[in-house]
Structures are given as structure tokens and as C-alpha cells.
Motif scaffolding. Structure first.
Motif, PDB file in Angstrom:
ATOM      1  N   ALA B  73      -6.234  -5.906 -42.149  1.00  0.00           N
ATOM      2  CA  ALA B  73      -6.776  -4.878 -41.269  1.00  0.00           C
ATOM      3  C   ALA B  73      -6.350  -3.485 -41.742  1.00  0.00           C
ATOM      4  O   ALA B  73      -7.161  -2.554 -41.783  1.00  0.00           O
ATOM      5  N   ILE B  74      -5.094  -3.347 -42.133  1.00  0.00           N
ATOM      6  CA  ILE B  74      -4.591  -2.060 -42.629  1.00  0.00           C
ATOM      7  C   ILE B  74      -5.321  -1.672 -43.914  1.00  0.00           C
ATOM      8  O   ILE B  74      -5.796  -0.536 -44.082  1.00  0.00           O
ATOM      9  N   GLY B  76      -8.172  -2.814 -45.062  1.00  0.00           N
ATOM     10  CA  GLY B  76      -9.586  -2.571 -44.797  1.00  0.00           C
ATOM     11  C   GLY B  76      -9.807  -1.215 -44.152  1.00  0.00           C
ATOM     12  O   GLY B  76     -10.753  -0.504 -44.498  1.00  0.00           O
ATOM     13  N   GLY B  77      -8.947  -0.864 -43.232  1.00  0.00           N
ATOM     14  CA  GLY B  77      -9.060   0.434 -42.586  1.00  0.00           C
ATOM     15  C   GLY B  77      -8.875   1.574 -43.572  1.00  0.00           C
ATOM     16  O   GLY B  77      -9.613   2.561 -43.534  1.00  0.00           O
ATOM     17  N   ALA B  78      -7.909   1.435 -44.461  1.00  0.00           N
ATOM     18  CA  ALA B  78      -7.658   2.482 -45.451  1.00  0.00           C
ATOM     19  C   ALA B  78      -8.847   2.626 -46.393  1.00  0.00           C
ATOM     20  O   ALA B  78      -9.263   3.743 -46.725  1.00  0.00           O
ATOM     21  N   ALA B  80     -11.957   1.778 -45.782  1.00  0.00           N
ATOM     22  CA  ALA B  80     -13.086   2.336 -45.038  1.00  0.00           C
ATOM     23  C   ALA B  80     -12.901   3.840 -44.824  1.00  0.00           C
ATOM     24  O   ALA B  80     -13.845   4.622 -44.971  1.00  0.00           O
ATOM     25  N   PHE B  81     -11.693   4.243 -44.485  1.00  0.00           N
ATOM     26  CA  PHE B  81     -11.423   5.662 -44.278  1.00  0.00           C
ATOM     27  C   PHE B  81     -11.686   6.454 -45.550  1.00  0.00           C
ATOM     28  O   PHE B  81     -12.325   7.516 -45.531  1.00  0.00           O
TER      29      PHE B  81
END
Lengths: 235, 133
Positions: B73-74, B76-78, B80-81
Motif C-alpha cells: 500500500a505504501i 503503491g501510494g508513492a 501513484a503520487f
């Protein structure tokens, strides 16, 4: 010392990027027009009548509909000047810190040193050239000099002086992509990338309450570095 | 299966199918399509069989399945950001270029230089308005 023939004043364009500089722009433009016939003020989305004041003072004005940053405004001005056939382009700040008389020094240096770029330096003129500089500003600029030396290898004494002169060739080679204050670092990167010949010229900076209020503050320096690093990765 | 699984597994499977269809139709790039498809199928699998995350974590040398999900999740979030940030920078550049071309198309050239400067010096508010070039 080898050199080139001096360029006639009519072949030189001075680009002034301005954002909400109505109190100063008329004097700045007027001082420049007294010696140089071609001055273009890029009104970067001002809301205080800066563009109108510049026109009344006699300058050509190119207006951004919305504010895009000093780097973007200078790039627009450079493009305008190139389209008008400029043989050399000088960038000049709109806040009154620069002296119109120094434009002649930069233009002369381009010819005398057969240089592609002439960079103004407040640190070459001795203490008198920066007598009103706040100490914190001096330290910040020295840090910028060190950063530039580490990052580009260029031995430049004043990396964030807006008074610069470019030959037409140099102005056309340089990629003007940074919209905001990181453009200063980008220009130096481009000088190194294209192996342009540059010369530093002593100039004087007049710090006034108005110009200090308009200028960059200490914390904004971090933003400049971050913008520059982001641009390196994303563009 | 519990209620949560009945709701979310079909959702993620649907998302995987939608990503595959969008990729096939050229609406998103192949790389992005593969990423979203695999991510959706992975999420559906993890929810359908929670023990699968423990197995996957063990393969990767991570202690717990929940930790694996958290790390993904971390990451993927990074990613995506960063992708959104790069896209934003690109759009900013396009806006600047658009604004620039509009500006260059309509420069304002003042009247004859001497007259304009004299008017400015005299503070003559009745100076002729500038003409567009």
C-alpha cells in the motif's frame, strides 16, 4: 584579447519580467529606454496595472493572461526578442535593483571576451557594489554559489543575479523550461550542457525596502532547490 | 465467505476486468493497464483467501501478511503520487506554453517612443492608448 565587433544598440533587446511591479516599472523601463531602443516588459499576469504602466513608459509589453513565474516570463520575453531578430538579449529585473548603466557593461563584455553569455555579479564589484545587502541574503547567495559549484562545476560568483546577457545563439540553445525561480539554476545547467563561453561582469545592486520586500525570502530558497530537483527528474 | 468478501471481491475482479478492457481499447497505456489489473487481482485474491497474503509474505521474507499488504500500500501510494505529480508538472508546462503563445500573438507596442516617454514623464493621463501590434 580577441573579441567581436560591438553590436549596435538597435540589435539588442532587453527583457524585463514583471509581476505586480507598478511602483517601479515606469522608472525601470524609462531608464532602460533612455539608452536602449528595444525593451520588452513581460507582464506576468499582474493585477496592479504593471503592464499599462510599462506601456505608458514606452516599453513593448507582452502579457501573460495568468501568472506563470519569473522563469516563464523571461522565456516568453526571450522568444519575443528572438522573433524580432535580436542579436543579443539582456535580462533585467523589474524591481529597480539593477542599474541601467550596467547593461552596457554586459553587452561590451560579450564582444570583448567573445562570450556567449555575460553574467552580472554583485560580488565582483567589491563591498560598495553590495553595500545595502542584508547579511542573511549574502550568506544565502554564498550557499547558492557553493551548491552550483558542486552541482555544475562552474566557478561563478553570483548564481542568482537576474542581470544577464546572451548572444542570439546562446539564447536559442538554452532550454528555458523552469517556470519559477529555479530558472536561475537551470540557466547555469544549460551553460554547462552546451559548453557556452561565459564571462562575469561586476554590477551594482541597489537594495531598497521595496525590492527586499519583493525579493525571495530565506525559506523560499528551499523551494527553489526542490523545484530544481523535481524538474531534473520530471522534465 | 463473509459479507465483506462478497462485496469487495467482485468489486476488485470488476476493476481488473475494466482495466483489461480499457487497455485493450487503448484508453490507458499497457503498463498502467497491467499494473491496475494485477493490483486488482492481487487485492481480490488477498481478500478471498487471507491466508494467501501470509504465504506471499513468507516467499518475500516478510513476517506477516498484514505487513506485506501495508508495504504494498505504501509503495503503491508513492508510485501513484509520483505519477500524478509528473503528470501535473507536464500539464503546468502545457499551460505555460499556451499562455506564452497567447501573449506572443498580441504584443502591445506603444506609440512613437519619444512621445510616450515624454507623456509618462509629464504624468499625462491623457496619453493616447497603445495600439496592438
Amino acid at each position: 584579447m580577441p573579441g567581436r565587433p560591438r553590436l549596435p544598440p538597435a540589435s539588442i533587446w532587453i527583457v524585463v519580467a514583471a509581476f505586480n511591479e507598478r511602483p517601479a516599472i515606469a522608472r525601470v523601463a524609462g531608464d532602460l529606454l533612455a539608452c536602449w531602443p528595444n525593451v520588452v516588459v513581460v507582464d506576468d499576469g499582474s493585477t496592479d496595472g504593471t503592464g499599462e504602466a510599462a506601456v505608458r513608459a514606452g516599453a513593448t509589453v507582452v502579457r501573460h493572461a495568468v501568472n506563470r513565474g519569473q522563469g516563464a516570463a523571461l522565456a516568453t520575453g526571450v522568444q519575443y526578442a528572438l522573433r524580432r531578430g535580436a542579436a543579443a538579449i539582456v535580462t533585467f529585473d523589474a524591481d529597480g535593483q539593477h542599474r541601467a548603466a550596467d547593461v552596457e557593461r554586459l553587452v561590451a563584455a560579450l564582444a570583448a571576451h567573445d562570450a556567449d553569455v555575460a553574467l552580472g555579479s554583485r560580488f565582483l564589484g567589491g563591498p560598495a557594489a553590495r553595500r545595502t545587502m542584508p547579511p542573511a541574503r549574502a550568506w544565502l547567495l554564498r550557499a547558492a554559489v557553493l551548491w552550483t559549484r558542486l552541482q555544475t562545476g562552474l566557478a561563478i560568483t553570483d548564481t542568482h543575479n537576474g542581470l544577464r546577457a546572451f548572444t542570439r545563439r546562446a539564447a536559442g540553445l538554452i532550454r528555458w523550461r523552469a517556470d519559477r525561480m529555479a530558472h536561475a539554476s537551470e540557466i547555469l545547467d544549460e551553460i554547462r550542457h552546451h559548453d557556452l563561453r561565459f564571462v562575469e561582469v561586476p554590477v551594482e545592486i541597489d537594495y531598497t525596502g521595496y525590492s527586499l520586500a519583493k525579493g525571495q525570502h530565506g525559506l523560499q530558497a528551499f523551494r527553489v532547490v526542490i523545484e530544481y530537483l523535481v524538474d531534473l527528474v520530471t522534465r | 465467505m463473509n459479507l465483506f468478501q462478497w462485496i469487495t471481491v467482485p468489486l476488485f475482479v470488476g476493476l481488473a476486468i475494466a482495466s483489461a478492457v480499457a487497455t485493450r481499447r487503448g484508453r490507458i497505456t499497457r503498463g498502467l493497464g497491467i499494473f491496475w489489473t494485477l493490483l486488482s487481482l492481487g487485492a481480490a485474491t488477498g481478500i478471498w483467501d487471507p491466508d494467501s497474503t501470509r504465504v506471499a509474505a513468507g516467499v518475500l521474507g516478510i513476517g506477516r501478511g498484514a505487513d506485506l499488504v501495508f508495504y504494498f500500500a505504501i509503495a503503491g501510494g508513492a508510485i501513484a503520487f509520483f505519477a500524478v505529480f509528473v503528470r501535473l508538472r507536464s500539464i503546468e508546462g502545457q499551460i505555460t506554453e499556451l499562455v506564452r503563445q497567447m501573449a506572443l500573438a498580441s504584443p502591445i507596442v506603444p506609440p512613437a517612443g519619444d512621445a510616450a516617454r515624454a507623456n509618462a514623464a509629464a504624468g499625462d493621463e491623457r496619453a493616447r492608448p497603445p495600439r496592438a501590434d
